[in-house]
Design an enzyme around this catalytic site. Structure first.
Site, PDB file in Angstrom:
ATOM      1  N   ARG A   1      57.522 -70.660 -72.392  1.00 16.71           N
ATOM      2  CA  ARG A   1      58.260 -70.571 -73.666  1.00 16.71           C
ATOM      3  C   ARG A   1      59.136 -71.801 -73.902  1.00 16.71           C
ATOM      4  NH1 ARG A   1      63.591 -68.519 -74.847  1.00 16.71           N
ATOM      5  NH2 ARG A   1      63.798 -68.059 -72.634  1.00 16.71           N
TER       6      ARG A   1
ATOM      7  N   GLY B   1      68.707 -54.371 -78.059  1.00 13.77           N
ATOM      8  CA  GLY B   1      68.907 -55.823 -78.085  1.00 13.77           C
ATOM      9  C   GLY B   1      68.675 -56.300 -79.507  1.00 13.77           C
TER      10      GLY B   1
ATOM     11  N   SER C   1      62.905 -67.521 -78.148  1.00 12.20           N
ATOM     12  CA  SER C   1      62.791 -66.067 -77.962  1.00 12.20           C
ATOM     13  C   SER C   1      63.554 -65.298 -79.031  1.00 12.20           C
ATOM     14  CB  SER C   1      63.293 -65.659 -76.578  1.00 12.20           C
ATOM     15  OG  SER C   1      63.352 -64.264 -76.516  1.00 12.20           O
TER      16      SER C   1
ATOM     17  N   GLU D   1      67.676 -78.769 -76.474  1.00  9.68           N
ATOM     18  CA  GLU D   1      67.319 -78.240 -75.154  1.00  9.68           C
ATOM     19  C   GLU D   1      65.983 -78.858 -74.734  1.00  9.68           C
ATOM     20  OE1 GLU D   1      67.944 -73.956 -74.481  1.00  9.68           O
ATOM     21  OE2 GLU D   1      69.272 -74.000 -76.212  1.00  9.68           O
TER      22      GLU D   1
ATOM     23  N   ALA E   1      66.080 -57.440 -81.024  1.00  9.10           N
ATOM     24  CA  ALA E   1      64.843 -57.002 -81.683  1.00  9.10           C
ATOM     25  C   ALA E   1      65.005 -55.582 -82.220  1.00  9.10           C
ATOM     26  CB  ALA E   1      63.670 -57.088 -80.701  1.00  9.10           C
TER      27      ALA E   1
ATOM     28  N   ARG F   1      60.785 -76.363 -69.222  1.00  7.56           N
ATOM     29  CA  ARG F   1      61.466 -75.629 -68.157  1.00  7.56           C
ATOM     30  C   ARG F   1      60.637 -75.479 -66.878  1.00  7.56           C
ATOM     31  NH1 ARG F   1      64.540 -70.861 -71.179  1.00  7.56           N
ATOM     32  NH2 ARG F   1      65.937 -72.437 -72.008  1.00  7.56           N
TER      33      ARG F   1
ATOM     34  N   GLY G   1      71.152 -70.659 -77.831  1.00  7.92           N
ATOM     35  CA  GLY G   1      71.102 -70.373 -79.258  1.00  7.92           C
ATOM     36  C   GLY G   1      69.717 -70.008 -79.751  1.00  7.92           C
TER      37      GLY G   1
ATOM     38  N   ALA H   1      72.625 -64.378 -74.106  1.00 12.66           N
ATOM     39  CA  ALA H   1      71.996 -65.620 -74.595  1.00 12.66           C
ATOM     40  C   ALA H   1      73.070 -66.666 -74.863  1.00 12.66           C
ATOM     41  CB  ALA H   1      71.176 -65.343 -75.841  1.00 12.66           C
ATOM     42  N   GLN H   2      72.777 -67.877 -74.430  1.00 10.51           N
ATOM     43  CA  GLN H   2      73.799 -68.934 -74.523  1.00 10.51           C
ATOM     44  C   GLN H   2      73.391 -70.036 -75.483  1.00 10.51           C
ATOM     45  OE1 GLN H   2      74.583 -70.451 -70.579  1.00 10.51           O
ATOM     46  NE2 GLN H   2      75.404 -68.503 -69.840  1.00 10.51           N
TER      47      GLN H   2
ATOM     48  N   HIS I   1      63.789 -65.676 -65.346  1.00  6.46           N
ATOM     49  CA  HIS I   1      64.575 -65.684 -66.585  1.00  6.46           C
ATOM     50  C   HIS I   1      63.903 -64.951 -67.736  1.00  6.46           C
ATOM     51  CE1 HIS I   1      67.423 -67.266 -69.478  1.00  6.46           C
ATOM     52  NE2 HIS I   1      66.471 -67.870 -70.173  1.00  6.46           N
TER      53      HIS I   1
ATOM     54  N   HIS J   1      64.230 -70.097 -64.889  1.00  6.31           N
ATOM     55  CA  HIS J   1      65.182 -71.062 -65.469  1.00  6.31           C
ATOM     56  C   HIS J   1      65.672 -71.978 -64.361  1.00  6.31           C
ATOM     57  CE1 HIS J   1      68.496 -72.759 -67.734  1.00  6.31           C
ATOM     58  NE2 HIS J   1      68.100 -72.101 -68.812  1.00  6.31           N
TER      59      HIS J   1
ATOM     60  N   LYS K   1      69.425 -47.256 -73.043  1.00  6.21           N
ATOM     61  CA  LYS K   1      69.695 -46.638 -71.737  1.00  6.21           C
ATOM     62  C   LYS K   1      71.062 -46.968 -71.166  1.00  6.21           C
ATOM     63  CE  LYS K   1      67.374 -49.812 -68.546  1.00  6.21           C
ATOM     64  NZ  LYS K   1      66.332 -49.922 -67.534  1.00  6.21           N
TER      65      LYS K   1
END
Ligand code: FAD
Ligand code: SIN
Length: 533
Positions: free
Chosen positions: A378, A14, A383, A117, A16, A282, A50, A47-48, A343, A235, A36
């Site tokens: 969060r 990913g 993230s 957001e 990271a 959230r 941003g 991710a949407q 989420h 979420h 994997k």
């Protein structure tokens, strides 16, 4: 068993893992990425909304404001120094992404567009391709990783065990290639776990099937300290589709642009529960939905996108429009059915700002780790930012000449305990493949109903008993027969950590809400679990 030697091994591809690999390779470190699935398969890819960042051109924003929003959302458990550190680094890592070729959305005057957001006091979220930020990030970083001669990649390969010696040092790992049914040991100077979240522990999740908490489980087995596992972010708005398994996310940015939540009677409702309404943090919006669904005896609420001008929706949410259409939903002109889904994992492997765990030469970065940035809940779009800031710091730490590598050639001779683990995975035990579908359904179901959005002693105890029963039936903690069994082994570990931590926290805070202890304690404390406790 084949034994390989490697300078740095990264588990996961990913954002990271990829970002750390690039930074290490830039300093001529030889890096191996183990992943994997396909290189691109990850939470990152989906991710949407941003990435949050404080950029000098955003005159309304400041580090202080970003830190304030992060701490407020984190409900008393976000670490202020960490929040400041990450916010201060945000402009430079985002510039880095731009230099690597990622194009963030800009207006007609070529100025960066900033989105809004929940719980952000100003617009500060950068996005790419409208709502396909994650996909564009992954593609940009793949191209760099695949063309870098310092980086090699093993795809469709699972990390299944860490090789930690009695002097508390990680010396490498065991990997399993399901296609060839083959195991290898990798002796490595540094191991970086970047395996993402664990949404698959719940029956309703926005996470793809890879999110089974593998890195967290193997780190726990090896003695890593695990922090704040009771804090799972649900979420508010996953699409209600006619299919089981992972659910498609409808980004919070849709509400950021003006869409509103409605109950089945076409009434707005979130401001009955919190004056910040649809754009509250959230956890607050998710609980408002949970209670409203109970009150109105329904299974879904609706997102009304009509307040957003049509040309704006088309430009900003092309990916969501497309997926809704594939599910026979007109995102622009009709009410969109949504409900909450698991989420994001706020807890994880305890790390410092360099991603270093309590085990020497073992690092954890991204969603699998817990740096104390997110606290009990969060802040949206923090993230991706945390992933790259800490990945960058971990890479700098390993690149630094003070980093103490292991004596790579003498490991097996010097540490019989490492040799024992290698032998355990070398033996050809009779394979007994269990039918896991029923056990997996049971686990996810009990987690959703008993360790979900609203918990209490009775529900959590039921979940813990169910997990114990499943553990007895499965009865494998070490070598398994195939990837599905490894994932189930890991999901059981993660589920138990979540439930035990939730039982111990006798208060409500952020995403952890107990109806038998609905108020927060006066003092906010982290929770820690280590094997053997
Ligand atoms: P991931 O991206 O999940 O990568 C984990 C990698 O590890 C994968 O390649 C996986 O295959 C590999 N892996 C796992 N186990 C093993 C194993 N045993 N052996 C080998 N490899 C393994 N955050 C934001 O900040 N902004 C957003 O807009 C946003 N939108 C989101 C939308 C969705 C639908 C989801 C699910 C999450 C979203 N998030 C968002 C959260 C964010 O995307 C993730 O937290 C972040 O991408 C995690 O990155 P990562 O590199 O830690 O892990
Ligand atoms: C979203 O786009 O709503 C998800 C953002 C996030 O998880 O930070």
């Amino acid at each position: 068993m084949n034994i390989l030697k490697q300078e740095v091994t990264i588990i996961g591809s990913g954002i990271a893992g990829l970002y750390a690999a690039i930074k290490l390779a830039e300093q001529n470190k030889k890096v191996l990425i183990i992943t994997k699935s396909a290189l691109s398969e990850s939470n990152t890819r989906y991710a949407q909304g941003g990435i949050a960042g404080v950029l000098p051109e955003n005159k309304l924003d400041s580090i202080e404001l970003h830190v304030k929003d992060t701490l407020k959302a984190g409900a008393g458990l976000s670490n202020k120094e960490m929040a400041e550190f990450i916010s201060e680094k945000s402009a430079s890592v985002i510039n880095d992404l731009i230099n690597y070729g990622l194009s963030f959305d800009r207006d007609n005057n070529n100025n960066l567009c900033f989105g809004l957001e929940g719980a952000h006091s100003v617009k500060r979220i950068l996005h790419s391709g409208g709502d396909v930020t994650g996909r564009n990030m992954e593609t940009t970083l793949h191209n760099l990783v695949q063309n870098n001669t310092n980086i090699s990649i093993k795809r469709y390969t699972n990390a299944v065990e860490l090789l930690v010696s009695s002097d508390n040092t990680c010396n490498g790992l065991i990997i399993y290639d399901e296609k060839s049914d083959n195991y290898e040991a990798i002796i490595s100077n540094a191991v970086i776990i970047a395996t993402g979240g664990a949404g698959q522990v719940y029956s309703n999740t926005t996470n793809p099937s890879i999110a089974t908490g593998d890195g967290l489980a193997i780190a726990y087995k090896a003695g890593a300290i695990i922090q704040d596992m009771e804090f799972i972010q649900f979420h508010p708005t996953a699409l209600c589709q006619n299919q089981d398994g992972s659910r498609f996310l409808i980004s919070e940015a849709v509400r950021g642009e003006g869409a509103v939540l409605k109950n089945k009677n076409n009434e707005t409702f979130t401001n009955k529960y919190d004056k910040r309404g649809d754009l509250a943090p959230r956890d607050v919006v998710t609980r408002a939905i949970f209670w409203e669904l109970q009150k109105t005896d329904s299974e879904r609420i609706y997102l009304d996108t009509s307040p957003i001008p049509e040309d704006k929706i088309k430009q900003r949410f092309p990916g969501i429009i497309k997926t809704c259409k594939e599910n026979d939903i007109d995102f622009i002109h009709s009410l969109v059915p949504v409900s909450p889904a698991a989420h994001y994992l706020m807890g994880g492997i305890k790390v410092n700002k360099e991603g270093l765990t309590n085990i020497n030469n073992l690092f954890a970065i991204g969603e699998t780790s817990c740096s104390s940035l997110h606290g009990a809940n969060r802040l949206a779009s923090n993230s991706l930012l945390e992933c790259i800031v800490i990945a960058n710091e971990a890479a700098s730490f390993i690149n630094n000449t003070n980093f103490k590598p292991i004596e790579i050639n003498n490991i097996i001779d010097n540490y019989p305990e490492i040799n024992n683990i290698i032998q355990e995975y070398s033996t050809n035990k009779t394979k007994k493949t269990l039918n896991l579908s029923e056990l997996t359904l049971k686990l996810k179901d009990t987690m959703w109903h008993n360790a979900g959005i609203v918990r209490n002693q009775e529900k959590l105890t039921t979940a813990l008993n169910d997990i114990k029963e499943l553990k007895t039936k499965f009865n494998k903690t070490f070598k398994c027969a195939n990837e599905e069994e490894y994932e189930f082994r890991n999901l059981l570990i993660v589920a138990e950590l979540i439930v035990k931590s939730a039982l111990l926290r006798k208060e409500s805070r952020g995403a952890h809400f107990r109806d038998d202890y609905p108020e927060p304690d006066s003092i906010a404390k982290h929770s820690y679990i280590q094997k053997g406790e």
